[in-house]
Design an enzyme around this catalytic site. Structure first.
Site, PDB file in Angstrom:
ATOM      1  N   CYS A   2      18.490  24.465 109.389  1.00  0.00           N
ATOM      2  CA  CYS A   2      18.488  24.533 110.699  1.00  0.00           C
ATOM      3  C   CYS A   2      17.455  25.863 111.014  1.00  0.00           C
ATOM      4  O   CYS A   2      17.683  27.004 110.593  1.00  0.00           O
ATOM      5  CB  CYS A   2      19.282  25.125 111.760  1.00  0.00           C
ATOM      6  SG  CYS A   2      21.199  22.972 111.261  1.00  0.00           S
ATOM      7  N   ARG A  27      12.818  24.610 107.808  1.00  0.00           N
ATOM      8  CA  ARG A  27      14.323  24.654 107.831  1.00  0.00           C
ATOM      9  C   ARG A  27      15.119  23.687 108.174  1.00  0.00           C
ATOM     10  O   ARG A  27      16.364  23.575 107.643  1.00  0.00           O
ATOM     11  CB  ARG A  27      14.650  25.825 108.697  1.00  0.00           C
ATOM     12  CG  ARG A  27      14.130  27.108 108.550  1.00  0.00           C
ATOM     13  CD  ARG A  27      13.832  28.419 109.735  1.00  0.00           C
ATOM     14  NE  ARG A  27      15.639  28.626 109.730  1.00  0.00           N
ATOM     15  CZ  ARG A  27      15.758  29.613 108.749  1.00  0.00           C
ATOM     16  NH1 ARG A  27      15.022  30.439 108.068  1.00  0.00           N
ATOM     17  NH2 ARG A  27      16.731  29.350 108.813  1.00  0.00           N
ATOM     18  N   TRP A  76      19.772  20.674 109.535  1.00  0.00           N
ATOM     19  CA  TRP A  76      19.165  20.359 108.471  1.00  0.00           C
ATOM     20  C   TRP A  76      21.207  20.160 108.550  1.00  0.00           C
ATOM     21  O   TRP A  76      22.004  21.138 108.586  1.00  0.00           O
ATOM     22  CB  TRP A  76      19.180  20.882 107.286  1.00  0.00           C
ATOM     23  CG  TRP A  76      19.316  20.651 106.081  1.00  0.00           C
ATOM     24  CD1 TRP A  76      18.353  20.923 105.226  1.00  0.00           C
ATOM     25  CD2 TRP A  76      20.416  21.195 105.178  1.00  0.00           C
ATOM     26  NE1 TRP A  76      19.251  19.761 103.910  1.00  0.00           N
ATOM     27  CE2 TRP A  76      20.475  20.251 103.883  1.00  0.00           C
ATOM     28  CE3 TRP A  76      21.986  21.327 105.381  1.00  0.00           C
ATOM     29  CZ2 TRP A  76      21.215  20.506 102.992  1.00  0.00           C
ATOM     30  CZ3 TRP A  76      23.007  22.083 104.040  1.00  0.00           C
ATOM     31  CH2 TRP A  76      22.680  21.154 103.042  1.00  0.00           C
ATOM     32  N   ASN A 100      22.469  27.799 114.173  1.00  0.00           N
ATOM     33  CA  ASN A 100      22.254  27.607 112.606  1.00  0.00           C
ATOM     34  C   ASN A 100      22.989  28.216 111.799  1.00  0.00           C
ATOM     35  O   ASN A 100      23.094  29.490 112.698  1.00  0.00           O
ATOM     36  CB  ASN A 100      21.037  28.276 112.961  1.00  0.00           C
ATOM     37  CG  ASN A 100      20.371  28.638 111.177  1.00  0.00           C
ATOM     38  OD1 ASN A 100      20.921  27.815 109.708  1.00  0.00           O
ATOM     39  ND2 ASN A 100      20.034  29.485 110.867  1.00  0.00           N
ATOM     40  N   GLY A 101      24.122  27.826 111.193  1.00  0.00           N
ATOM     41  CA  GLY A 101      25.097  28.552 110.354  1.00  0.00           C
ATOM     42  C   GLY A 101      26.377  27.581 110.312  1.00  0.00           C
ATOM     43  O   GLY A 101      25.514  26.222 110.592  1.00  0.00           O
ATOM     44  N   GLU A 487      12.644  24.820  85.613  1.00  0.00           N
ATOM     45  CA  GLU A 487      11.515  24.262  86.336  1.00  0.00           C
ATOM     46  C   GLU A 487      11.312  23.098  86.730  1.00  0.00           C
ATOM     47  O   GLU A 487      10.807  22.880  87.618  1.00  0.00           O
ATOM     48  CB  GLU A 487      10.937  25.838  86.707  1.00  0.00           C
ATOM     49  CG  GLU A 487       9.950  25.842  87.571  1.00  0.00           C
ATOM     50  CD  GLU A 487      11.219  25.927  89.077  1.00  0.00           C
ATOM     51  OE1 GLU A 487      12.352  25.778  89.065  1.00  0.00           O
ATOM     52  OE2 GLU A 487       9.946  26.223  90.382  1.00  0.00           O
ATOM     53  N   LYS A 491      11.315  20.242  89.815  1.00  0.00           N
ATOM     54  CA  LYS A 491       9.875  19.869  90.868  1.00  0.00           C
ATOM     55  C   LYS A 491      10.157  18.731  90.689  1.00  0.00           C
ATOM     56  O   LYS A 491       9.640  18.562  92.129  1.00  0.00           O
ATOM     57  CB  LYS A 491       8.621  20.911  89.944  1.00  0.00           C
ATOM     58  CG  LYS A 491       8.867  22.542  90.516  1.00  0.00           C
ATOM     59  CD  LYS A 491       8.385  22.498  91.672  1.00  0.00           C
ATOM     60  CE  LYS A 491       9.588  22.670  92.433  1.00  0.00           C
ATOM     61  NZ  LYS A 491      10.026  24.282  92.394  1.00  0.00           N
ATOM     62  N   GLU A 494      13.070  16.831  92.547  1.00  0.00           N
ATOM     63  CA  GLU A 494      13.267  17.552  94.126  1.00  0.00           C
ATOM     64  C   GLU A 494      12.221  17.053  95.091  1.00  0.00           C
ATOM     65  O   GLU A 494      11.746  16.342  96.572  1.00  0.00           O
ATOM     66  CB  GLU A 494      13.423  19.049  94.839  1.00  0.00           C
ATOM     67  CG  GLU A 494      11.904  19.324  94.584  1.00  0.00           C
ATOM     68  CD  GLU A 494      12.594  21.065  94.764  1.00  0.00           C
ATOM     69  OE1 GLU A 494      11.326  21.902  93.749  1.00  0.00           O
ATOM     70  OE2 GLU A 494      13.171  21.177  95.640  1.00  0.00           O
ATOM     71  N   HIS A 510      21.874  17.242  70.166  1.00  0.00           N
ATOM     72  CA  HIS A 510      23.069  17.128  70.280  1.00  0.00           C
ATOM     73  C   HIS A 510      23.138  16.247  71.417  1.00  0.00           C
ATOM     74  O   HIS A 510      24.116  16.319  71.941  1.00  0.00           O
ATOM     75  CB  HIS A 510      23.226  19.123  70.246  1.00  0.00           C
ATOM     76  CG  HIS A 510      23.251  19.344  69.007  1.00  0.00           C
ATOM     77  ND1 HIS A 510      24.169  19.796  68.089  1.00  0.00           N
ATOM     78  CD2 HIS A 510      22.342  20.630  69.180  1.00  0.00           C
ATOM     79  CE1 HIS A 510      23.474  20.707  67.275  1.00  0.00           C
ATOM     80  NE2 HIS A 510      21.884  21.526  67.424  1.00  0.00           N
ATOM     81  N   LYS A 609      14.115  24.447 103.017  1.00  0.00           N
ATOM     82  CA  LYS A 609      14.147  26.079 102.314  1.00  0.00           C
ATOM     83  C   LYS A 609      14.965  27.012 102.471  1.00  0.00           C
ATOM     84  O   LYS A 609      14.764  28.076 101.294  1.00  0.00           O
ATOM     85  CB  LYS A 609      12.822  26.154 103.367  1.00  0.00           C
ATOM     86  CG  LYS A 609      11.793  27.157 101.958  1.00  0.00           C
ATOM     87  CD  LYS A 609      10.255  26.513 102.576  1.00  0.00           C
ATOM     88  CE  LYS A 609       9.868  27.209 101.131  1.00  0.00           C
ATOM     89  NZ  LYS A 609       9.694  26.875  99.254  1.00  0.00           N
TER      90      LYS A 609
HETATM   91  C1  F6R Z   1      13.721  24.878  94.616  1.00  0.00           C
HETATM   92  C2  F6R Z   1      13.939  25.309  95.789  1.00  0.00           C
HETATM   93  C3  F6R Z   1      15.346  26.146  95.459  1.00  0.00           C
HETATM   94  C4  F6R Z   1      15.659  27.420  96.338  1.00  0.00           C
HETATM   95  C5  F6R Z   1      16.580  27.905  96.095  1.00  0.00           C
HETATM   96  C6  F6R Z   1      16.905  29.043  96.077  1.00  0.00           C
HETATM   97  O1  F6R Z   1      12.182  24.562  94.623  1.00  0.00           O
HETATM   98  O2  F6R Z   1      12.456  26.337  96.086  1.00  0.00           O
HETATM   99  O3  F6R Z   1      16.201  26.367  93.857  1.00  0.00           O
HETATM  100  O4  F6R Z   1      15.230  28.154  95.265  1.00  0.00           O
HETATM  101  O5  F6R Z   1      17.590  27.061  96.744  1.00  0.00           O
HETATM  102  O6  F6R Z   1      15.679  29.619  97.181  1.00  0.00           O
HETATM  103  P1  F6R Z   1      15.708  31.457  97.828  1.00  0.00           P
HETATM  104  O7  F6R Z   1      15.206  31.987  96.593  1.00  0.00           O
HETATM  105  O8  F6R Z   1      15.354  31.032  98.675  1.00  0.00           O
HETATM  106  O9  F6R Z   1      17.464  31.778  97.546  1.00  0.00           O
END
Ligand code: F6R
Length: 614
Positions: A2, A27, A76, A100-101, A487, A491, A494, A510, A609
């Site tokens: 948010c 956000r 969010w 927010n929170g 990773e 990617k 997501e 396995h 994010k």
């Molecule tokens: C995926 C991504 C997330 C963040 C995770 C932690 O592309 O960006 O998996 O890495 O939400 O966020 P931070 O790094 O801000 O603690």
């Protein structure tokens, strides 16, 4: 999660709020809303979906939102589905609130309010806050005092923006566990979850401390901590460092992938002087040397992509310094009553520095009070909560990352982690001079190698055509490439919504080998490193079962394409730094697959994010 924005000014503030929301959309983007006080009334508009829907709705009748004070929100969803009735601001009588929170005890508070006759129109925890302030205001008709009465009743983490029709010159804000900055203007002041939202109107910011409550008018800012007025300094920032435009790129994510050579170079400059690549810069973590000298164990805590960076660091720490290193997902660590051994360095990796799970895991280690505990934030946001709560701050110089899928934040985390490994290794005499010189020489070449890896874009785009119709995919790597396989899978899932799993290639037999058939694409990270021969055997196991291989390999590996085996050659890079360079092709692959499938690359569904809730 948010984003909130607020403004009190002489000019009309609706467009400032809307522009701020657009900049905070990373956000959360489930719904957006704003409230402006005009002619003694609250004028509110709320829309489900992205900020553009709100902009369009406001444009239907813009005069309606001409006002000098207002608050706005991009959501969010946590409590209640993304629906108009759950969108902020929430109103109680003449009071409007953005939040927010999470208010954890909202259910009990709601019971009390229902008993007092309050009616609820949403499923959110925020509406409770609006009613509580309304109730307190009845006893003490002063908005600041009413907010001060209510905040101790709220459990959880929150940042609030509050306005009241009867106090049309003041905006009240609270920060407790969720980010909030005050933007300082001339004859106008603002609040926002992130300074990025306010860069079009100011470059001067006041950062609140946890628990601060502030009363903001056009020309004054009063901050209170525990009921006592306190001073918080105003910092001027260089707005050019915070460029948030897409420029020539179609998506932020692609722009950010292309920024990696520069971002990594900036991060490396903290410790490496290009005119002397035989030793670390003297000023690099100089004042923390005594703390680093006593470290005997390393505990990395992080989530998501940042956790994958931590996994790479484990290989580096143990290989290069022989210091034991554990890495754990913060959301698991915090709930399992872990043992924190004496003389541990707790490294919290977080792009945003506001991730609730990482912050809580850090606090848990601090509560245990082990002897010689040192905490370090590896973070892209110098003003974040994580940075404030740790002993050492090691910045990444990625610049703002807007795309929800992390790219340059990840590779700069890796670059900074390698610098930290070297610093600890040198401080404790665990890395000899010759090795240091070799590694620094290799690091110096890294931005160029990243740049060269971007030239793979066209061939990876071609490769991505094979994934458009797929439903599932495997990513394989061994050793230092295992975290990059994880990773890569993260990617892809997501942003393209294709189910993907990352595996250590040795694990295939396995269990996951059962998934392999002619429809399963398998991405393999195959530099010519010490694990290459083992990995080749794993690839053969897959190929023999008709799996289709998509291999990122070094030319030195002498692998050649054949039926059901596609190869893209990645620029040569030394084994130890290869995870940084091999991150680029997996990012590009996910990006192109997502574009081809027509998903919302920068704002994938259900995500945000900055994850400031558990
Ligand atoms: C995926 C991504 C997330 C963040 C995770 C932690 O592309 O960006 O998996 O890495 O939400 O966020 P931070 O790094 O801000 O603690």
């Amino acid at each position: 999660m948010c984003g909130i924005v607020g403004a009190v000014a002489e000019r009309n503030i609706a467009n400032i709020l809307l522009e701020g929301l657009k900049r905070l959309e990373y956000r959360g983007y489930d719904s957006a809303g704003l409230t402006v006080i005009r002619d003694g009334e609250l004028h509110r508009e709320r829309q489900v979906g992205k900020v553009q829907a709100l902009v369009d709705a406001v444009e239907v009748n813009p005069e309606f939102f001409n006002g000098h004070i207002g608050i706005a929100h991009t959501r969010w969803a946590t409590h209640g589905e993304p629906a108009q009735r759950n969108a902020h601001p929430h109103v109680s009588g003449k009071i409007a609130v953005v939040h927010n929170g999470i208010v954890e005890n909202y259910a009990e508070l709601k019971e009390d309010l229902l008993a007092k006759g309050y009616e609820f129109t949403s499923q959110t925890d925020t509406e409770v806050v609006a009613h509580l302030i309304h109730d307190a205001y009845k006893q003490t008709p002063d908005l600041m005092e009413a907010v001060r009465t209510v905040t101790p009743l709220l459990q959880g983490a929150f940042a609030l923006g509050i306005v009241h029709v009867d106090s049309p010159d003041e905006l009240i804000t609270v920060r407790l566990g969720s980010p909030l900055v005050i933007g300082v203007g001339i004859g106008e002041n603002f609040i926002a979850s992130d300074q990025l939202a306010l860069l079009p109107v100011t470059n001067r910011f006041m950062y609140l401390e946890e628990g601060d409550i502030a009363r903001i008018t056009r020309d004054s800012i009063q901050v209170y901590a525990d009921g006592i007025e306190v001073k918080r300094s105003v910092n001027e920032i260089d707005a050019s460092q915070h460029n948030a435009d897409k420029g020539e790129f179609k998506h932020y994510m692609l722009k950010e992938i292309y920024e990696q050579p520069d971002a990594v170079a900036r991060t490396l400059e903290m410790a490496i002087d290009s005119s002397n690549t035989s030793s670390l810069r003297k000023d690099f973590l100089q004042c923390n040397e005594a703390q680093l000298a006593g470290i005997r164990h390393i505990q990395v805590l992080a989530c998501g992509t940042s956790y994958h960076a931590g996994m790479v660091a484990k290989y580096w720490f143990e290989n290069l310094t022989r210091l034991p290193c554990s890495v754990e997902i913060a959301s698991e660590f915090r709930y399992r009553n872990p043992v924190v051994v004496d003389n541990s360095l707790i490294i919290c990796i977080s792009q945003s520095g506001e991730t609730a799970d990482t912050l809580s895991a850090l606090r848990d280690t601090q509560k245990q009070k082990p002897t010689g505990l040192v905490s370090l934030a590896l973070c892209n946001v110098p003003t974040s909560s994580l940075v404030r709560e740790t002993d050492i701050f090691l910045p990444t110089h990625a610049g703002p990352e807007i795309g929800v899928a992390s790219t340059k934040a990840f590779t700069t985390q890796l670059a900074a982690l390698m610098l930290l490994v070297l610093k600890i290794g040198v401080t404790q005499d665990r890395i000899d001079e010759q090795r240091l010189t070799t590694l620094l020489g290799e690091l110096h070449k890294l931005p160029g190698q990243l740049y060269a890896s971007l030239h793979l874009d066209a061939s990876i785009k071609k490769m991505s055509e094979h994934f458009e119709e797929k439903r599932s995919c495997l990513f394989l790597g061994r050793g230092l490439q295992f975290p990059i396989a994880l990773e890569g899978a993260l990617k892809l899932k997501e942003i393209s919504y294709i189910h993907a799993e990352g595996y250590a290639a040795g694990e295939l037999k396995h269990g996951p080998l059962a998934l392999v058939d002619k429809d399963m694409p398998i991405v393999v990270l195959a530099p010519k490193d010490s694990m290459f021969d083992k990995l080749k055997a794993n690839m053969q196991e897959v190929h023999a079962r008709h799996g289709e291989l998509f291999v990122f390999a070094s030319e030195e590996s002498k692998m050649v394409a054949e039926e059901r085996m596609h190869i893209v050659y990645v620029p040569e890079v030394c084994e130890i730094l290869a995870p940084i360079v091999y991150s680029v092709p997996v990012q590009l692959l996910s990006y192109h697959v997502a574009v081809m499938r027509g998903t919302d690359v920068d704002q994938p569904r259900n995500l945000a994010k900055s994850v400031t809730v558990e």
